[in-house]
Design a protein around this motif. Structure first.
Motif, mmCIF file in Angstrom:
data_model
loop_
_atom_site.group_PDB
_atom_site.id
_atom_site.type_symbol
_atom_site.label_atom_id
_atom_site.label_comp_id
_atom_site.label_asym_id
_atom_site.label_seq_id
_atom_site.Cartn_x
_atom_site.Cartn_y
_atom_site.Cartn_z
ATOM 1 N N ASP A 254 0.775 -1.281 0.027
ATOM 2 C CA ASP A 254 -0.094 -0.113 -0.123
ATOM 3 C C ASP A 254 0.938 1.232 0.023
ATOM 4 O O ASP A 254 2.269 1.267 0.367
ATOM 5 C CB ASP A 254 -0.793 0.170 1.032
ATOM 6 N N VAL A 255 0.316 2.464 -0.296
ATOM 7 C CA VAL A 255 0.769 3.769 -0.405
ATOM 8 C C VAL A 255 0.018 4.615 0.571
ATOM 9 O O VAL A 255 -1.002 4.758 0.330
ATOM 10 C CB VAL A 255 1.041 4.220 -1.689
ATOM 11 N N ILE A 256 0.932 5.607 1.184
ATOM 12 C CA ILE A 256 0.371 6.687 2.112
ATOM 13 C C ILE A 256 0.921 7.710 1.841
ATOM 14 O O ILE A 256 2.407 7.786 1.748
ATOM 15 C CB ILE A 256 0.062 6.252 3.444
ATOM 16 N N ILE A 257 0.356 8.872 1.797
ATOM 17 C CA ILE A 257 1.081 10.262 1.540
ATOM 18 C C ILE A 257 1.349 10.852 2.947
ATOM 19 O O ILE A 257 0.467 10.757 4.050
ATOM 20 C CB ILE A 257 -0.135 11.253 1.032
ATOM 21 N N HIS A 258 2.642 11.219 3.173
ATOM 22 C CA HIS A 258 3.132 11.640 4.354
ATOM 23 C C HIS A 258 3.929 12.920 4.173
ATOM 24 O O HIS A 258 5.363 12.565 3.900
ATOM 25 C CB HIS A 258 4.014 10.527 5.090
ATOM 26 N N PRO A 259 3.467 14.069 3.976
ATOM 27 C CA PRO A 259 4.427 15.270 3.717
ATOM 28 C C PRO A 259 5.740 15.471 4.387
ATOM 29 O O PRO A 259 6.497 16.135 3.860
ATOM 30 C CB PRO A 259 3.524 16.476 3.828
ATOM 31 N N GLU A 260 5.722 15.176 5.575
ATOM 32 C CA GLU A 260 7.025 15.579 6.445
ATOM 33 C C GLU A 260 8.145 14.517 6.095
ATOM 34 O O GLU A 260 9.218 14.806 6.352
ATOM 35 C CB GLU A 260 6.606 15.438 7.861
ATOM 36 N N SER A 261 7.849 13.484 5.494
ATOM 37 C CA SER A 261 8.878 12.516 5.016
ATOM 38 C C SER A 261 9.712 12.347 6.233
ATOM 39 O O SER A 261 11.006 12.101 6.210
ATOM 40 C CB SER A 261 9.912 13.088 3.879
ATOM 41 N N ILE A 262 9.321 11.924 7.177
ATOM 42 C CA ILE A 262 9.899 11.606 8.662
ATOM 43 C C ILE A 262 9.872 9.984 8.793
ATOM 44 O O ILE A 262 10.812 9.310 9.192
ATOM 45 C CB ILE A 262 9.351 12.222 9.979
#
Length: 404
Positions: free
Chosen positions: A251-259
């Motif tokens: 699966d893929v999830i968007i995580h803007p902070e890239s932490i």
């Protein structure tokens, strides 16, 4: 192979000993980050070879500073410059695509496969064939030739270490010998520079806007792939081969902070994740020091200062590359090869101002829709190149028709 070796290592040990190292694609972003780490730990590394595509001045500077045994420039027209600049240094020089493969075949403990695109296939496979420990930063090896590549890893007894931050994160937290306990593997994506843009706004996006990634410093091609989310689609295909849990558990999830760089959810409800500042030197160092760990200059994570981490589901309507990549993965055979080749052509056309941003995925879809090469499982590298060649021709035709 990584799945066997993973369970035997002690990753808590500090880095000791000396490794001989080859860096394929030394002047690219991955190569430069690798050499930055090596320069900070010179006592632990001996450079066997550095290779570059066209950036001869960058290669010269690296060779003078780090003194590899061999420096190779793929572009033969730049050979005389390399030869004259390194004359008297004791560094052997060579040029041409064959010389890059030869460099990969030279004995060394560890190889960074950092050449972008299909050009990285032959040299990376050459390193695998001699049973090397290969740090894989080239997506195309698995996207375009996954079964072929992994069969050779198995045959040669090579070790494959994923370098992409997402796959490296999974590698660190996955129980490789207990894949039946995995509920889901979740790849995180920053969302790129157009995460909040409308389709109409993205249609007007310029190359300069597309390469301006909000979190990572990367080359132009991979930056555009991140903007379309094709990069995440290709990583989905890559994860399928690295971590064989079945595409329905990816699966893929968007995580803007890239932490949070990726996560593994287990059947008991536990979710294990690898966190860190967005700095490629962290996953590279993990592969470089493996099975130990080494210090890096990456910024230390301060969650109190960050204060908030956000996640959201991808918008498959605006970022249809994700759907296209999953369709290619499920189709199998030559479909991922076609997708990768067509995308490379389309991205280059966009960067050259020939097509619009939204045309990138459309060109890739068109190449897949022709059906050419899709039903054929590549039996060897020549077969991969032939499917790749035809897909590029079809994508170029689409670009030319669009540009009229």
């Amino acid at each position: 192979m990584i799945l066997e070796a993973q369970n035997e290592r002690n990753v808590a040990a500090p880095f000791t000993g000396v490794k001989t190292v080859t860096v394929l694609g030394s002047t690219g972003s991955i190569g430069c980050s690798t050499l930055d780490l090596i320069s900070r730990h010179r006592e632990h590394f001996e450079l066997v070879a550095l290779t570059a595509h066209r950036n001869v001045e960058g290669l010269i500077e690296q060779a003078r500073e780090l003194n590899p045994r061999l420096a190779v420039i793929a572009d033969e027209s730049r050979y005389e410059r390399l030869k004259s600049a390194l004359a008297g240094s004791g560094i052997e020089v060579a040029a041409g695509a064959r010389a890059v493969v030869d460099a990969a075949q030279r004995p060394s403990d560890w190889v960074m496969a950092g050449i972008v695109g299909a050009a990285g296939l032959a040299p990376t496979l050459a390193a695998v064939e001699r049973g090397a420990c290969v740090a894989l930063a080239n997506k195309e090896c698995l996207v375009s030739a996954g079964p072929l590549f992994l069969a050779e890893v198995e045959r040669a007894g090579a070790t494959l270490l994923p370098v992409d931050s997402e796959h490296n994160a999974i590698f660190q937290v996955l129980e490789h010998d207990r894949l039946d306990t995995v509920d889901k593997i979740v790849l995180t994506a920053s969302g790129g520079p157009f995460r909040t843009w409308t389709t109409e706004e993205m249609a007007r996006a310029t190359p300069a806007q597309a390469v301006a990634h909000p979190r990572w410093e990367m080359g132009a091609k991979i930056s555009v792939d991140s903007a379309t989310l094709m990069n995440k689609g290709l990583e989905l295909i890559e994860a399928h081969y690295l971590f064989p849990v079945g595409d329905e558990r990816l699966d893929v999830i968007i995580h803007p902070e890239s932490i949070v760089h990726s996560m593994v959810a287990y059947v008991d409800g536990s979710v294990l994740a690898q966190l860190g500042s967005p700095d490629m030197r962290t996953p590279i160092s993990y592969a470089l020091a493996w099975p130990q760990r080494m210090t890096t200059p990456a910024a230390r994570l301060d969650l109190a200062q960050i204060a908030q981490l956000t996640f959201q589901a991808p918008d498959f309507n605006r970022f249809s590359a994700l759907n296209l990549a999953r369709e290619a993965l499920r189709a199998g055979c030559g479909a991922p090869t076609v997708l990768n080749a067509a995308n490379e052509v389309a991205v280059a056309a966009f960067l050259a101002g020939k097509i619009g941003f939204m045309d990138i995925v459309a060109a890739s879809q068109s190449a897949l829709d022709t059906g050419e090469g899709i039903a054929t499982e590549p039996a060897d590298l020549e077969s991969v190149y032939e499917i790749d060649r035809i897909a590029r021709i079809r994508a170029e035709e689409w670009v030319q028709n669009r540009a009229r």
